[in-house]
Design an enzyme around this catalytic site. Sequence first.
Site, PDB file in Angstrom:
ATOM      1  N   SER A  63      -3.883  -5.547 -29.055  1.00 33.22           N
ATOM      2  CA  SER A  63      -4.093  -6.449 -28.422  1.00 33.22           C
ATOM      3  C   SER A  63      -2.745  -6.477 -27.311  1.00 33.22           C
ATOM      4  O   SER A  63      -1.965  -5.675 -27.178  1.00 33.22           O
ATOM      5  CB  SER A  63      -2.888  -7.844 -29.200  1.00 33.22           C
ATOM      6  OG  SER A  63      -2.750  -8.700 -28.768  1.00 33.22           O
TER       7      SER A  63
ATOM      8  N   TYR B 157       1.349 -12.126 -36.103  1.00 32.15           N
ATOM      9  CA  TYR B 157       0.219 -11.424 -35.435  1.00 32.15           C
ATOM     10  C   TYR B 157       0.658 -10.245 -34.126  1.00 32.15           C
ATOM     11  O   TYR B 157       0.320  -9.338 -34.139  1.00 32.15           O
ATOM     12  CB  TYR B 157      -0.453 -12.892 -34.565  1.00 32.15           C
ATOM     13  CG  TYR B 157      -1.542 -11.740 -34.110  1.00 32.15           C
ATOM     14  CD1 TYR B 157      -2.989 -12.212 -34.479  1.00 32.15           C
ATOM     15  CD2 TYR B 157      -1.864 -11.602 -32.347  1.00 32.15           C
ATOM     16  CE1 TYR B 157      -4.063 -11.537 -33.548  1.00 32.15           C
ATOM     17  CE2 TYR B 157      -2.913 -10.743 -31.277  1.00 32.15           C
ATOM     18  CZ  TYR B 157      -3.650 -10.857 -32.689  1.00 32.15           C
ATOM     19  OH  TYR B 157      -5.216 -10.755 -31.281  1.00 32.15           O
TER      20      TYR B 157
HETATM   21  P1  NAD Z   1     -12.970 -13.025 -34.908  1.00 27.09           P
HETATM   22  O1  NAD Z   1     -12.495 -14.422 -35.352  1.00 27.09           O
HETATM   23  O2  NAD Z   1     -14.439 -13.244 -34.231  1.00 27.09           O
HETATM   24  O3  NAD Z   1     -13.586 -11.874 -35.399  1.00 27.09           O
HETATM   25  C1  NAD Z   1     -12.665 -11.682 -36.523  1.00 27.09           C
HETATM   26  C2  NAD Z   1     -13.510 -10.174 -37.642  1.00 27.09           C
HETATM   27  O4  NAD Z   1     -13.144  -9.886 -38.748  1.00 27.09           O
HETATM   28  C3  NAD Z   1     -15.103 -11.321 -38.158  1.00 27.09           C
HETATM   29  O5  NAD Z   1     -16.120 -10.009 -38.922  1.00 27.09           O
HETATM   30  C4  NAD Z   1     -14.086 -11.865 -39.921  1.00 27.09           C
HETATM   31  O6  NAD Z   1     -15.324 -11.655 -40.970  1.00 27.09           O
HETATM   32  C5  NAD Z   1     -13.194 -10.262 -39.935  1.00 27.09           C
HETATM   33  N1  NAD Z   1     -12.461 -11.276 -40.692  1.00 27.09           N
HETATM   34  C6  NAD Z   1     -11.140 -11.315 -41.076  1.00 27.09           C
HETATM   35  N2  NAD Z   1     -10.799 -11.250 -42.000  1.00 27.09           N
HETATM   36  C7  NAD Z   1     -11.523 -10.290 -42.287  1.00 27.09           C
HETATM   37  C8  NAD Z   1     -11.412  -9.652 -44.204  1.00 27.09           C
HETATM   38  N3  NAD Z   1     -10.134 -10.044 -44.508  1.00 27.09           N
HETATM   39  N4  NAD Z   1     -11.947  -8.816 -44.089  1.00 27.09           N
HETATM   40  C9  NAD Z   1     -12.729  -8.283 -43.214  1.00 27.09           C
HETATM   41  N5  NAD Z   1     -13.466  -8.890 -42.625  1.00 27.09           N
HETATM   42  C10 NAD Z   1     -12.687  -9.990 -41.655  1.00 27.09           C
HETATM   43  O7  NAD Z   1     -12.366 -12.130 -33.769  1.00 27.09           O
HETATM   44  P2  NAD Z   1     -12.022 -11.644 -32.146  1.00 27.09           P
HETATM   45  O8  NAD Z   1     -11.292 -12.416 -31.181  1.00 27.09           O
HETATM   46  O9  NAD Z   1     -13.253 -10.453 -32.473  1.00 27.09           O
HETATM   47  O10 NAD Z   1     -10.758  -9.824 -33.369  1.00 27.09           O
HETATM   48  C11 NAD Z   1     -11.153  -9.424 -33.669  1.00 27.09           C
HETATM   49  C12 NAD Z   1     -10.236  -8.096 -33.718  1.00 27.09           C
HETATM   50  O11 NAD Z   1      -9.741  -8.372 -31.849  1.00 27.09           O
HETATM   51  C13 NAD Z   1      -8.484  -9.205 -34.020  1.00 27.09           C
HETATM   52  O12 NAD Z   1      -8.140  -7.787 -34.320  1.00 27.09           O
HETATM   53  C14 NAD Z   1      -7.990  -9.622 -32.842  1.00 27.09           C
HETATM   54  O13 NAD Z   1      -6.089  -9.676 -33.287  1.00 27.09           O
HETATM   55  C15 NAD Z   1      -8.324  -8.645 -31.975  1.00 27.09           C
HETATM   56  N6  NAD Z   1      -7.665  -9.403 -30.510  1.00 27.09           N
HETATM   57  C16 NAD Z   1      -8.535 -10.354 -29.842  1.00 27.09           C
HETATM   58  C17 NAD Z   1      -7.931 -11.086 -28.832  1.00 27.09           C
HETATM   59  C18 NAD Z   1      -9.335 -12.662 -28.460  1.00 27.09           C
HETATM   60  O14 NAD Z   1      -8.400 -12.913 -27.276  1.00 27.09           O
HETATM   61  N7  NAD Z   1      -9.884 -12.475 -28.956  1.00 27.09           N
HETATM   62  C19 NAD Z   1      -7.667 -10.381 -28.089  1.00 27.09           C
HETATM   63  C20 NAD Z   1      -6.976  -9.167 -28.596  1.00 27.09           C
HETATM   64  C21 NAD Z   1      -7.023  -8.811 -29.517  1.00 27.09           C
END
Ligand code: NAD
Length: 255
Positions: free
Chosen positions: A137, A150
Amino acid sequence: MVLEGKVALVTGSTSGIGLAIARALAAEGAKVMINGFGEAADIERECQELGAVHDRADMSEPAEIERMMKRCAEEFGGPDILVNNAGIQHVSPVDEFPPEKWDAIVAINLSSAFHTTRLAVPGMKQKQWGRIINTASAHSLVASPNKSAYVAAKHGIAGFTKTVALETARDGITVNCISPGYVWTTLVEKQIPDTMKARGLTREQVMNDVLLAAQPTKRFVTPEEVAALAVFLCRDEAKSITGANLSMDGGWTAA
Ligand code: NAD
């Protein structure tokens, strides 16, 4: 289809960025194991669309991760491509941060990548080919208030990425992280109410003045943009990219 014959395991791939990465890897011919929570019918549909299998391992549970990795090895010969993507968020000041939320964020966003990686690397070494991609991130490089767990976990994953890259550099394995800025997914949507509360703002103010305030392009990154970079990292042309933290944040961390 550049990934024909490769097996990809994408953690947290039932929604958002992970789902987009799973789709993009499958579109390039990889056999994909997806993971994450959600409605059974949605997961079933996703598996059918991608020709994928789903493993329900809870990424906060090392024993569950070990079981999933064993299954991936036994059924498919182990992951050639490992995408450590599962992640959660919690927004509150450090002195009000619930300890159980801290533990869950560190377990899912950081420690799970250690547990998958340590079990994936031996098979990759044997094949002298592997790709490990960690979804970090912009918060692996800079901080924001009220996100202590985080930011700590994401800085941790950036360091972990560099270390494993050095350890595997002679084995045909690359290890990188992708660091998106704000991507419009449920993870972002869900933190809006807490940020409204923590900072006393309206929904529109949180979106424009907090989230997109940091992003010079003033638009959200899309999951598909992140997925396209993940696919590129799997290509042969990317074999010299290792130990990198690749920003995709609309200029956020350039400021
Ligand atoms: P999201 O909530 O859409 O997806 C998260 C996924 O992780 C889902 O499939 C959920 O079921 C799964 N998950 C959560 N807890 C879990 C567990 N205990 N065991 C197994 N699976 C689990 O979120 P996203 O935005 O797609 O995030 C995905 C990654 O991207 C994360 O690591 C997040 O930190 C990172 N990220 C997101 C953003 C953003 O702005 N959305 C920015 C930078 C980084």
